[in-house]
Scaffold this motif. Sequence first.
Motif, PDB file in Angstrom:
ATOM      1  N   GLU A 149       9.919 -71.668  23.291  1.00 10.89           N
ATOM      2  CA  GLU A 149       8.496 -71.619  23.643  1.00 10.89           C
ATOM      3  C   GLU A 149       8.246 -70.625  24.774  1.00 10.89           C
ATOM      4  OE1 GLU A 149       7.551 -75.669  24.498  1.00 10.89           O
ATOM      5  OE2 GLU A 149       7.091 -76.150  22.397  1.00 10.89           O
ATOM      6  N   ARG A 150       9.146 -70.577  25.735  1.00 16.91           N
ATOM      7  CA  ARG A 150       8.970 -69.650  26.853  1.00 16.91           C
ATOM      8  C   ARG A 150       9.093 -68.198  26.390  1.00 16.91           C
ATOM      9  NH1 ARG A 150       8.996 -71.579  32.058  1.00 16.91           N
ATOM     10  NH2 ARG A 150       9.338 -73.824  32.289  1.00 16.91           N
ATOM     11  N   LEU A 151      10.033 -67.939  25.505  1.00 10.89           N
ATOM     12  CA  LEU A 151      10.176 -66.579  24.982  1.00 10.89           C
ATOM     13  C   LEU A 151       8.972 -66.202  24.126  1.00 10.89           C
ATOM     14  CD1 LEU A 151      13.974 -66.528  24.076  1.00 10.89           C
ATOM     15  CD2 LEU A 151      12.843 -65.314  25.956  1.00 10.89           C
ATOM     16  N   CYS A 152       8.491 -67.144  23.336  1.00 17.87           N
ATOM     17  CA  CYS A 152       7.309 -66.888  22.519  1.00 17.87           C
ATOM     18  C   CYS A 152       6.104 -66.593  23.411  1.00 17.87           C
ATOM     19  CB  CYS A 152       7.022 -68.082  21.615  1.00 17.87           C
ATOM     20  SG  CYS A 152       5.698 -67.789  20.408  1.00 17.87           S
ATOM     21  N   GLY A 153       6.009 -67.310  24.523  1.00 17.07           N
ATOM     22  CA  GLY A 153       4.918 -67.067  25.460  1.00 17.07           C
ATOM     23  C   GLY A 153       4.988 -65.681  26.067  1.00 17.07           C
ATOM     24  N   ALA A 154       6.210 -65.237  26.380  1.00 16.61           N
ATOM     25  CA  ALA A 154       6.386 -63.893  26.944  1.00 16.61           C
ATOM     26  C   ALA A 154       5.990 -62.829  25.926  1.00 16.61           C
ATOM     27  CB  ALA A 154       7.838 -63.698  27.377  1.00 16.61           C
ATOM     28  N   ILE A 155       6.382 -63.041  24.689  1.00 21.76           N
ATOM     29  CA  ILE A 155       6.026 -62.095  23.627  1.00 21.76           C
ATOM     30  C   ILE A 155       4.511 -62.088  23.421  1.00 21.76           C
ATOM     31  CG2 ILE A 155       6.263 -61.601  21.153  1.00 21.76           C
ATOM     32  CD1 ILE A 155       9.062 -63.066  21.439  1.00 21.76           C
ATOM     33  N   GLY A 156       3.922 -63.275  23.401  1.00 20.52           N
ATOM     34  CA  GLY A 156       2.490 -63.397  23.169  1.00 20.52           C
ATOM     35  C   GLY A 156       1.630 -62.820  24.272  1.00 20.52           C
ATOM     36  N   SER A 157       2.213 -62.596  25.444  1.00 22.25           N
ATOM     37  CA  SER A 157       1.447 -62.029  26.554  1.00 22.25           C
ATOM     38  C   SER A 157       1.283 -60.515  26.432  1.00 22.25           C
ATOM     39  CB  SER A 157       2.129 -62.353  27.889  1.00 22.25           C
ATOM     40  OG  SER A 157       3.357 -61.644  28.017  1.00 22.25           O
ATOM     41  N   THR A 170      13.343 -55.356  18.810  1.00 24.06           N
ATOM     42  CA  THR A 170      13.913 -56.636  18.390  1.00 24.06           C
ATOM     43  C   THR A 170      14.562 -56.539  17.018  1.00 24.06           C
ATOM     44  OG1 THR A 170      12.289 -57.870  19.703  1.00 24.06           O
ATOM     45  CG2 THR A 170      13.385 -59.060  17.924  1.00 24.06           C
ATOM     46  N   THR A 171      13.883 -55.902  16.074  1.00 24.90           N
ATOM     47  CA  THR A 171      14.430 -55.820  14.720  1.00 24.90           C
ATOM     48  C   THR A 171      15.612 -54.863  14.635  1.00 24.90           C
ATOM     49  OG1 THR A 171      12.750 -54.158  14.129  1.00 24.90           O
ATOM     50  CG2 THR A 171      12.252 -56.450  13.618  1.00 24.90           C
ATOM     51  N   VAL A 172      15.584 -53.787  15.402  1.00 15.65           N
ATOM     52  CA  VAL A 172      16.703 -52.837  15.386  1.00 15.65           C
ATOM     53  C   VAL A 172      17.955 -53.462  15.992  1.00 15.65           C
ATOM     54  CG1 VAL A 172      17.585 -50.691  16.405  1.00 15.65           C
ATOM     55  CG2 VAL A 172      15.337 -50.724  15.320  1.00 15.65           C
ATOM     56  N   THR A 173      17.796 -54.193  17.092  1.00 15.38           N
ATOM     57  CA  THR A 173      18.960 -54.768  17.777  1.00 15.38           C
ATOM     58  C   THR A 173      19.327 -56.153  17.268  1.00 15.38           C
ATOM     59  OG1 THR A 173      17.622 -55.798  19.531  1.00 15.38           O
ATOM     60  CG2 THR A 173      18.371 -53.519  19.890  1.00 15.38           C
ATOM     61  N   GLY A 174      18.377 -56.838  16.624  1.00 15.33           N
ATOM     62  CA  GLY A 174      18.625 -58.205  16.188  1.00 15.33           C
ATOM     63  C   GLY A 174      18.538 -59.200  17.324  1.00 15.33           C
ATOM     64  N   SER A 175      17.871 -58.800  18.411  1.00 14.16           N
ATOM     65  CA  SER A 175      17.844 -59.644  19.605  1.00 14.16           C
ATOM     66  C   SER A 175      16.505 -59.562  20.323  1.00 14.16           C
ATOM     67  CB  SER A 175      18.960 -59.219  20.569  1.00 14.16           C
ATOM     68  OG  SER A 175      18.802 -59.837  21.833  1.00 14.16           O
ATOM     69  N   GLY A 179      15.244 -56.855  23.175  1.00 13.37           N
ATOM     70  CA  GLY A 179      13.914 -56.276  23.028  1.00 13.37           C
ATOM     71  C   GLY A 179      13.087 -56.438  24.287  1.00 13.37           C
ATOM     72  N   LEU A 180      13.073 -57.639  24.848  1.00 11.56           N
ATOM     73  CA  LEU A 180      12.319 -57.890  26.072  1.00 11.56           C
ATOM     74  C   LEU A 180      12.916 -57.140  27.259  1.00 11.56           C
ATOM     75  CD1 LEU A 180      11.598 -61.704  25.642  1.00 11.56           C
ATOM     76  CD2 LEU A 180       9.892 -59.873  25.689  1.00 11.56           C
ATOM     77  N   ALA A 181      14.229 -57.032  27.292  1.00 13.62           N
ATOM     78  CA  ALA A 181      14.877 -56.291  28.376  1.00 13.62           C
ATOM     79  C   ALA A 181      14.457 -54.828  28.349  1.00 13.62           C
ATOM     80  CB  ALA A 181      16.397 -56.412  28.265  1.00 13.62           C
ATOM     81  N   MET A 182      14.350 -54.275  27.157  1.00 15.98           N
ATOM     82  CA  MET A 182      13.903 -52.891  27.028  1.00 15.98           C
ATOM     83  C   MET A 182      12.432 -52.763  27.414  1.00 15.98           C
ATOM     84  SD  MET A 182      14.262 -50.423  23.718  1.00 15.98           S
ATOM     85  CE  MET A 182      13.014 -49.159  23.423  1.00 15.98           C
ATOM     86  N   MET A 183      11.617 -53.739  27.040  1.00 14.71           N
ATOM     87  CA  MET A 183      10.189 -53.689  27.347  1.00 14.71           C
ATOM     88  C   MET A 183       9.928 -53.712  28.850  1.00 14.71           C
ATOM     89  SD  MET A 183       8.485 -53.442  24.563  1.00 14.71           S
ATOM     90  CE  MET A 183       6.863 -53.875  25.157  1.00 14.71           C
ATOM     91  N   THR A 184      10.745 -54.436  29.578  1.00 12.22           N
ATOM     92  CA  THR A 184      10.530 -54.594  31.017  1.00 12.22           C
ATOM     93  C   THR A 184      11.268 -53.557  31.849  1.00 12.22           C
ATOM     94  OG1 THR A 184      12.371 -56.160  31.153  1.00 12.22           O
ATOM     95  CG2 THR A 184      10.174 -57.081  30.769  1.00 12.22           C
TER      96      THR A 184
END
Length: 236
Positions: A149-157, A170-175, A179-184
């Motif tokens: 839920e916390r990860l979904c919330g981060a994505i949804g923000s 996320t789809t390229v790395t499977g993770s 994906g979030l690490a790259m975004m931030t």
Amino acid sequence: MMNAATKRFYKTVETKEDDGAYVVLLDGRALKTPGKTLLQAGSHRLAQAIADEWLAQDVKIVPDTMPITKALNTAIDRVGPNRAAVVNEIAKYAETDLLCYRAESPAELVRRQAKAWDPCLEWAAKRYGARLLVTSGVVHAEQPVEALERLCGAIGSEDIYRLVPLHTATTVTGSVVLGLAMMTGALDAEGAFKASCIDADFQAERWGRDAEAEAVRARRLADLEAAGRFLALLPT
């Protein structure tokens, strides 16, 4: 976007400010998405990058050479009308995140996975309060509901524009974590890609590299790097 057989039909390409955003003009006419919506960029840098892609086209328009244009088209035409579905699609990767599934042997592969992946999982736990469970072999790890839920919330923000590179990463790395690490900015595209290739690189060292697999790898890296460039062009 035009298909691969479309001839270049314009001579001039320029950018123009439009109601607080920026548009790209082809022979003075504003560029639109495939869905016929005005292609508006939130920053001049993004609009100029798109203009540069159109300027670089030769006799024929080759969509595969225009990843920034494609990304903005995707945000407007596909993510915008389906935002909740895209968020859920990305979030679902957390249930089977690459970083949570470890080899049982050989010892060197186990060591490499732990060295590359444990810090990423710890980062996600600290930043989002989402501690994912790790398993080995083919045993499925049921992840804690709160972590998901916390990860979904981060994505949804994220807005529709940032969801595009997040989906790609996320789809390229499977993770989702990578994906979030790259975004931030915790990882760049190369770092995220390298972390996602621990298994493949280990096998290649043992058995040699396959030309077809290397071609796929190059395309995946190119997609991830393009996502990183698009992300860097978005207004902060």
